[in-house]
Design a protein around this motif. Structure first.
Motif, PDB file in Angstrom:
ATOM      1  N   SER A  65       0.846  -1.191   0.000  1.00  0.00           N
ATOM      2  CA  SER A  65       0.000   0.000   0.000  1.00  0.00           C
ATOM      3  C   SER A  65       0.883   1.243   0.000  1.00  0.00           C
ATOM      4  CB  SER A  65      -0.901   0.010   1.232  1.00  0.00           C
ATOM      5  OG  SER A  65      -1.790  -1.084   1.220  1.00  0.00           O
ATOM      6  N   GLY A  66       0.438   2.300  -0.696  1.00  0.00           N
ATOM      7  CA  GLY A  66       1.236   3.521  -0.723  1.00  0.00           C
ATOM      8  C   GLY A  66       0.829   4.447  -1.840  1.00  0.00           C
ATOM      9  N   ILE A  67       1.648   5.474  -2.021  1.00  0.00           N
ATOM     10  CA  ILE A  67       1.440   6.484  -3.059  1.00  0.00           C
ATOM     11  C   ILE A  67       2.461   6.241  -4.162  1.00  0.00           C
ATOM     12  CG2 ILE A  67       1.407   8.956  -3.546  1.00  0.00           C
ATOM     13  CD1 ILE A  67       0.762   9.427  -0.609  1.00  0.00           C
ATOM     14  N   TYR A  68       1.990   6.228  -5.402  1.00  0.00           N
ATOM     15  CA  TYR A  68       2.864   5.929  -6.538  1.00  0.00           C
ATOM     16  C   TYR A  68       2.695   6.991  -7.621  1.00  0.00           C
ATOM     17  CZ  TYR A  68       3.438   1.348  -4.363  1.00  0.00           C
ATOM     18  OH  TYR A  68       3.722   0.339  -3.479  1.00  0.00           O
ATOM     19  N   ASP A  69       3.808   7.289  -8.291  1.00  0.00           N
ATOM     20  CA  ASP A  69       3.774   8.285  -9.363  1.00  0.00           C
ATOM     21  C   ASP A  69       3.776   7.633 -10.742  1.00  0.00           C
ATOM     22  OD1 ASP A  69       6.302   7.262  -9.403  1.00  0.00           O
ATOM     23  OD2 ASP A  69       7.347   9.181  -9.333  1.00  0.00           O
ATOM     24  N   LYS A  70       3.407   6.369 -10.789  1.00  0.00           N
ATOM     25  CA  LYS A  70       3.307   5.658 -12.064  1.00  0.00           C
ATOM     26  C   LYS A  70       2.173   4.644 -11.977  1.00  0.00           C
ATOM     27  CE  LYS A  70       6.606   2.078 -10.677  1.00  0.00           C
ATOM     28  NZ  LYS A  70       7.864   1.376 -11.017  1.00  0.00           N
ATOM     29  N   ALA A  71       1.638   4.279 -13.134  1.00  0.00           N
ATOM     30  CA  ALA A  71       0.569   3.276 -13.170  1.00  0.00           C
ATOM     31  C   ALA A  71       1.128   1.928 -12.698  1.00  0.00           C
ATOM     32  CB  ALA A  71       0.005   3.166 -14.574  1.00  0.00           C
ATOM     33  N   LEU A  72       0.281   1.148 -12.026  1.00  0.00           N
ATOM     34  CA  LEU A  72       0.713  -0.126 -11.464  1.00  0.00           C
ATOM     35  C   LEU A  72       0.028  -1.303 -12.150  1.00  0.00           C
ATOM     36  CD1 LEU A  72       0.577   0.654  -7.626  1.00  0.00           C
ATOM     37  CD2 LEU A  72       2.508   0.921  -9.185  1.00  0.00           C
ATOM     38  N   TYR A 101      -4.038   2.104  -2.562  1.00  0.00           N
ATOM     39  CA  TYR A 101      -3.081   2.682  -3.503  1.00  0.00           C
ATOM     40  C   TYR A 101      -3.576   4.032  -4.005  1.00  0.00           C
ATOM     41  CZ  TYR A 101      -1.686  -2.216  -3.522  1.00  0.00           C
ATOM     42  OH  TYR A 101      -1.309  -3.470  -3.127  1.00  0.00           O
ATOM     43  N   TYR A 102      -2.669   5.003  -3.979  1.00  0.00           N
ATOM     44  CA  TYR A 102      -2.955   6.303  -4.592  1.00  0.00           C
ATOM     45  C   TYR A 102      -1.953   6.484  -5.723  1.00  0.00           C
ATOM     46  CZ  TYR A 102      -3.653  11.280  -5.293  1.00  0.00           C
ATOM     47  OH  TYR A 102      -3.926  12.501  -5.868  1.00  0.00           O
ATOM     48  N   VAL A 103      -2.472   6.513  -6.931  1.00  0.00           N
ATOM     49  CA  VAL A 103      -1.618   6.621  -8.119  1.00  0.00           C
ATOM     50  C   VAL A 103      -1.799   8.007  -8.719  1.00  0.00           C
ATOM     51  CG1 VAL A 103      -1.063   5.656 -10.376  1.00  0.00           C
ATOM     52  CG2 VAL A 103      -1.839   4.151  -8.527  1.00  0.00           C
ATOM     53  N   ASP A 104      -0.709   8.749  -8.797  1.00  0.00           N
ATOM     54  CA  ASP A 104      -0.748  10.102  -9.365  1.00  0.00           C
ATOM     55  C   ASP A 104       0.322  10.180 -10.434  1.00  0.00           C
ATOM     56  OD1 ASP A 104      -0.967  12.736  -9.968  1.00  0.00           O
ATOM     57  OD2 ASP A 104      -0.416  13.504  -7.989  1.00  0.00           O
ATOM     58  N   VAL A 105      -0.102  10.111 -11.668  1.00  0.00           N
ATOM     59  CA  VAL A 105       0.855  10.143 -12.778  1.00  0.00           C
ATOM     60  C   VAL A 105       0.950  11.531 -13.405  1.00  0.00           C
ATOM     61  CG1 VAL A 105       0.529   7.714 -13.315  1.00  0.00           C
ATOM     62  CG2 VAL A 105      -0.956   9.411 -14.386  1.00  0.00           C
ATOM     63  N   THR A 106       0.255  12.515 -12.830  1.00  0.00           N
ATOM     64  CA  THR A 106       0.326  13.879 -13.368  1.00  0.00           C
ATOM     65  C   THR A 106       1.620  14.544 -12.929  1.00  0.00           C
ATOM     66  OG1 THR A 106      -0.840  14.771 -11.454  1.00  0.00           O
ATOM     67  CG2 THR A 106      -2.182  14.104 -13.328  1.00  0.00           C
ATOM     68  N   SER A 121      -4.322   6.466 -12.735  1.00  0.00           N
ATOM     69  CA  SER A 121      -4.359   7.593 -11.808  1.00  0.00           C
ATOM     70  C   SER A 121      -5.623   7.560 -10.959  1.00  0.00           C
ATOM     71  CB  SER A 121      -4.287   8.911 -12.587  1.00  0.00           C
ATOM     72  OG  SER A 121      -4.255   9.996 -11.698  1.00  0.00           O
ATOM     73  N   GLY A 122      -5.453   7.757  -9.644  1.00  0.00           N
ATOM     74  CA  GLY A 122      -6.597   7.778  -8.741  1.00  0.00           C
ATOM     75  C   GLY A 122      -6.335   6.951  -7.489  1.00  0.00           C
ATOM     76  N   PHE A 123      -7.389   6.806  -6.664  1.00  0.00           N
ATOM     77  CA  PHE A 123      -7.282   6.041  -5.419  1.00  0.00           C
ATOM     78  C   PHE A 123      -8.000   4.704  -5.591  1.00  0.00           C
ATOM     79  CE2 PHE A 123      -9.081   4.724  -1.317  1.00  0.00           C
ATOM     80  CZ  PHE A 123      -7.899   4.569  -0.601  1.00  0.00           C
ATOM     81  N   TYR A 124      -7.351   3.633  -5.116  1.00  0.00           N
ATOM     82  CA  TYR A 124      -7.920   2.293  -5.223  1.00  0.00           C
ATOM     83  C   TYR A 124      -7.795   1.578  -3.875  1.00  0.00           C
ATOM     84  CZ  TYR A 124      -7.221   3.191 -10.216  1.00  0.00           C
ATOM     85  OH  TYR A 124      -7.241   3.748 -11.462  1.00  0.00           O
ATOM     86  N   GLN A 125      -8.871   0.911  -3.484  1.00  0.00           N
ATOM     87  CA  GLN A 125      -8.855   0.054  -2.297  1.00  0.00           C
ATOM     88  C   GLN A 125      -9.162  -1.363  -2.759  1.00  0.00           C
ATOM     89  OE1 GLN A 125     -11.827   0.789   0.728  1.00  0.00           O
ATOM     90  NE2 GLN A 125     -10.520  -0.025   2.348  1.00  0.00           N
ATOM     91  N   VAL A 126      -8.129  -2.182  -2.813  1.00  0.00           N
ATOM     92  CA  VAL A 126      -8.259  -3.549  -3.329  1.00  0.00           C
ATOM     93  C   VAL A 126      -8.346  -4.509  -2.139  1.00  0.00           C
ATOM     94  CG1 VAL A 126      -7.247  -5.329  -4.791  1.00  0.00           C
ATOM     95  CG2 VAL A 126      -6.897  -2.909  -5.338  1.00  0.00           C
ATOM     96  N   ARG A 127      -9.414  -5.328  -2.124  1.00  0.00           N
ATOM     97  CA  ARG A 127      -9.599  -6.334  -1.068  1.00  0.00           C
ATOM     98  C   ARG A 127      -9.784  -7.691  -1.739  1.00  0.00           C
ATOM     99  NH1 ARG A 127     -14.218  -3.977   2.846  1.00  0.00           N
ATOM    100  NH2 ARG A 127     -13.510  -5.743   4.139  1.00  0.00           N
ATOM    101  N   ALA A 128      -9.157  -8.721  -1.197  1.00  0.00           N
ATOM    102  CA  ALA A 128      -9.177 -10.029  -1.863  1.00  0.00           C
ATOM    103  C   ALA A 128      -9.174 -11.170  -0.856  1.00  0.00           C
ATOM    104  CB  ALA A 128      -7.974 -10.166  -2.801  1.00  0.00           C
ATOM    105  N   VAL A 129      -9.779 -12.304  -1.263  1.00  0.00           N
ATOM    106  CA  VAL A 129      -9.736 -13.543  -0.488  1.00  0.00           C
ATOM    107  C   VAL A 129      -9.377 -14.682  -1.432  1.00  0.00           C
ATOM    108  CG1 VAL A 129     -11.403 -12.824   1.276  1.00  0.00           C
ATOM    109  CG2 VAL A 129     -12.211 -13.973  -0.803  1.00  0.00           C
ATOM    110  N   PHE A 130      -8.911 -15.799  -0.847  1.00  0.00           N
ATOM    111  CA  PHE A 130      -8.545 -16.976  -1.630  1.00  0.00           C
ATOM    112  C   PHE A 130      -9.386 -18.159  -1.160  1.00  0.00           C
ATOM    113  CE2 PHE A 130      -5.840 -20.865  -1.623  1.00  0.00           C
ATOM    114  CZ  PHE A 130      -5.874 -21.107  -2.989  1.00  0.00           C
ATOM    115  N   VAL A 131      -9.895 -18.949  -2.125  1.00  0.00           N
ATOM    116  CA  VAL A 131     -10.657 -20.159  -1.822  1.00  0.00           C
ATOM    117  C   VAL A 131      -9.905 -21.333  -2.449  1.00  0.00           C
ATOM    118  CG1 VAL A 131     -12.863 -21.352  -2.033  1.00  0.00           C
ATOM    119  CG2 VAL A 131     -12.819 -18.855  -1.837  1.00  0.00           C
TER     120      VAL A 131
END
Length: 503
Positions: free
Chosen positions: A222-229, A289-294, A265-275
């Motif tokens: 988790s964090g702030i990124y200046d490039k697309a992930l 994740y906060y992605v700011d590519v501007t 670009s933007g804020f994302y909250q990704v939640r996941a489970v495994f079965v």
């Protein structure tokens, strides 16, 4: 040696018949000798009884006088009874040894393991139970007993025994093997998962990878990124990953992960489970994740670069969610450089500034470079104005000499030039007071002084509560139009006071 039950040949050292499972009694090896002793004892008794009968008159006709052979007989009889006593003593020792072995937990365990290895779990059970009874706190004996219970169909008791083992030894491999086998047979895969997740031994857990359902792992923290992930999710074994990107709780009805998730670009909250393949659901994994590519625009600096004869404030404006950093030594500004936090006075002399904006994600924009030349045309230089201040402070008994010595005789005051300012349309040099002890440690006292650049008049600069309140009201938009012109002036709240003698 042959088996007394089926007649099969028994190998040396074996405790049971490999053909029929009959237990071989070690004491049996002594039976032929005991039989011979008993036979001799019976023969001796018959001879003695015959002698008694003869003495009682039953064979008086044949009675003769004692002779030398009778003495030898008596000696033999005594030797015989000594021998019988020795044999009885030996038999007692053997029986005592057998009794001691019966009370030895290790012996019971070894017999149990021998039967377990041969697959005779019914017979092993009694020996293992006896070992547990003799040493209830030993997880090794209890684990062997659990194996016997499991193999003889006593599943519930076996589970209970295994849980006791794990309380004593959390890394007992036998207990995990028995529990996994029982839970697997009963289809309780969730219990297997819980059991293995609580195991402190990774080697044991690694023996059953298919049964474990661990939370998915994310390729980026988790964090702030200046490039697309390109975010990748991975699981510990075969199964399916389900995820959401709107903060919702993931379940088997959520989107199935099949390929990397692209975060622009933007804020994302990704939640996941495994079965996993047995339907066991893992715990949840989450990433913010906060992605700011501007790229930020170059900062705007005022006033314009050029030559100045009066003190001026330098003001910088930048885009939203940006931070501005600058240098004055010609180096490229970075996020480790001085951060701009508000308007500041223009330095006296020629100064070249380099300003740059950084986004929250750390992306750097273009630079803005400006050069200022401030020449005050003052009657006093900065150093001459400081000397005038020291003279006035000596006259007021604030210091004892031009070195700033204090009256107590320990330490001294130092007056450092800060900047040139304008108060009530008059220009001043501002000096900040510091106290320095004999060890060279320095600390600000919170007192500022100003010296008029033209006539050398010295004052104490004080930020009055009234002036601070007026400046605060101006920031709130409730001040008069006259005050609004000073909102960006950090010296608008200063009041100048005469320097009076102390005491």
């Amino acid at each position: 040696m042959k088996c007394p039950r089926c007649g099969s040949e028994i190998k040396d050292g074996m405790l049971f018949c490999e053909n029929c499972g009959e237990e071989i009694r070690i004491v049996q090896d002594f039976e032929p000798e005991v039989d011979g002793i008993v036979t001799g004892f019976e023969e001796a008794s018959n001879v003695r009884q015959a002698k008694v009968n003869t003495e009682n008159g039953e064979d008086l006709g044949n009675r003769t006088a004692p002779h030398a052979g009778e003495g030898r007989f008596l000696r033999k009889r005594r030797v015989f009874w000594v021998f019988v006593g020795f044999v009885l003593l030996l038999a007692g020792v053997l029986l005592t040894g057998a009794g001691l072995r019966f009370q030895n937990a290790d012996y019971q365990y070894e017999r149990a393991m021998a039967y377990i290895q041969a697959g005779h779990f019914d017979r092993a059970c009694a020996w293992a139970e006896r070992a547990v009874h003799l040493a209830p706190g030993d997880p090794k004996y209890l684990a062997a007993f659990a194996v016997c219970l499991s193999q003889t169909g006593q599943k519930e008791d076996a589970v209970s025994a295994c849980l006791q083992v794990l309380e004593l030894d959390a890394s007992n491999e036998t207990a995990y093997r028995v529990l996994v086998s029982i839970y697997e047979e009963e289809g309780e895969y969730g219990k297997i998962n819980e059991l293995l997740l609580s195991c402190p031994d990774e080697q044991i857990v690694g023996s059953y990878p298919a049964y474990v359902a661990k939370p998915p792992e994310f390729s980026y923290e988790s964090g702030i990124y200046d490039k697309a992930l390109s975010l990748r999710l991975s699981a510990n074994t075969r199964g399916t990953i389900y995820y959401t990107m709107d903060g919702g709780m993931p379940d088997e009805g959520s989107q199935v992960y099949t390929s990397p998730i692209f975060l622009e670009s933007g804020f994302y909250q990704v939640r996941a489970v495994f079965v996993n393949q047995y339907g066991v659901v893992s715990g949840e994994a989450e990433g913010d994740y906060y992605v700011d590519v501007t790229v930020p625009e170059a900062p705007q600096v005022s006033p314009q670069e050029g030559n100045y004869s009066r003190p001026a404030l330098i003001t910088v404006s930048a885009g939203e969610n940006c931070r501005v950093y600058y240098t004055t030594d010609g180096s490229v500004p970075t996020q480790d450089s001085t951060e701009y936090t508000g308007p500041f006075p223009m330095p006296v002399g020629v100064t070249k500034f380099r300003f740059i904006c950084f986004s929250l994600a750390g992306a750097a924009g273009e630079e803005t470079q400006v050069t200022y030349s401030l020449n005050l045309h003052a009657s006093l230089s900065i150093e001459a104005a400081r000397n005038r201040l020291l003279i006035d402070l000596m006259a007021a008994d604030v210091i004892q000499d031009m070195n700033g010595t204090v009256e107590t005789g320990t330490g001294h005051y130092v007056y450092n030039y800060r900047c040139a300012i304008t108060v009530d349309r008059e220009d001043y040099y501002l000096y900040r007071e510091y106290y320095e002890d004999d060890a060279g440690n320095s600390a600000g006292t919170g007192t500022d002084y100003v010296v008029n650049i033209m006539d050398g008049q010295c004052y104490k600069a004080v930020q009055t509560q009234q002036a601070i309140a007026e400046a605060s009201a101006a920031d709130d938009g409730s001040a008069s139009d006259e005050a609004e012109g000073d909102i960006s002036d950090p010296w608008s709240s200063l009041t100048l006071q005469e320097i009076h003698p102390q005491g």
